[in-house]
Motif scaffolding. Structure first.
Motif, PDB file in Angstrom:
ATOM      1  N   ARG A  19       6.486  -2.800   0.205  1.00  0.00           N
ATOM      2  CA  ARG A  19       7.422  -2.059   1.051  1.00  0.00           C
ATOM      3  C   ARG A  19       8.116  -2.987   2.047  1.00  0.00           C
ATOM      4  N   SER A  20       9.381  -2.690   2.286  1.00  0.00           N
ATOM      5  CA  SER A  20      10.141  -3.345   3.348  1.00  0.00           C
ATOM      6  C   SER A  20      10.749  -2.231   4.192  1.00  0.00           C
ATOM      7  N   SER A  28      11.259   0.126  -1.163  1.00  0.00           N
ATOM      8  CA  SER A  28      10.066  -0.443  -1.778  1.00  0.00           C
ATOM      9  C   SER A  28      10.492  -1.095  -3.087  1.00  0.00           C
ATOM     10  N   TRP A  44       3.429  -2.563  -5.715  1.00  0.00           N
ATOM     11  CA  TRP A  44       4.468  -1.933  -4.909  1.00  0.00           C
ATOM     12  C   TRP A  44       4.432  -2.587  -3.538  1.00  0.00           C
TER      13      TRP A  44
END
Length: 109
Positions: A63-64, A68, A61
């Motif tokens: 994240r941005s 995600s 996973w």
């Protein structure tokens, strides 16, 4: 330090390096694209990282700022709390993510 419980088998690791020396890698974008977050040096905790000689397939996973993503990638290194993951999406990315966000093999859904 005992055997690595998260990745107990597989390729022999290279000598340890400081985790914060393995930096985030992003492709050159021609238009604006949100870049994924990588853990900071403080979050990595100045721990030594085990660098593999042969990448291990993982699901991670990532994240941005806006979302995600569950990505199919390769673990290149890890510490007791984080994994340095590489994946392809419109170019090559590398980032540190929490170890709990990573699992071996499989296909991202």
């Amino acid at each position: 330090m005992g055997a690595n419980k998260r990745y107990p088998s597989g390729p022999q690791p290279a000598p340890p390096v400081q985790a914060d020396t393995l930096k985030q890698v992003e492709p050159e974008y021609e238009e604006f694209t949100a870049r994924p977050f990588s853990l900071t040096a403080e979050e990595l905790g100045r721990l030594p990282a085990i660098v593999v000689t042969e990448p291990i397939l993982v699901l991670a996973w990532v994240r941005s700022p806006a979302m995600s993503a569950h990505v199919q990638g390769r673990a290149l290194a890890w510490t007791q709390r984080a994994v340095y993951v590489e994946w392809e999406h419109r170019g090559l990315h590398r980032a540190w993510v929490w170890a709990s966000a990573v699992e071996r093999g499989g296909l991202a859904v």
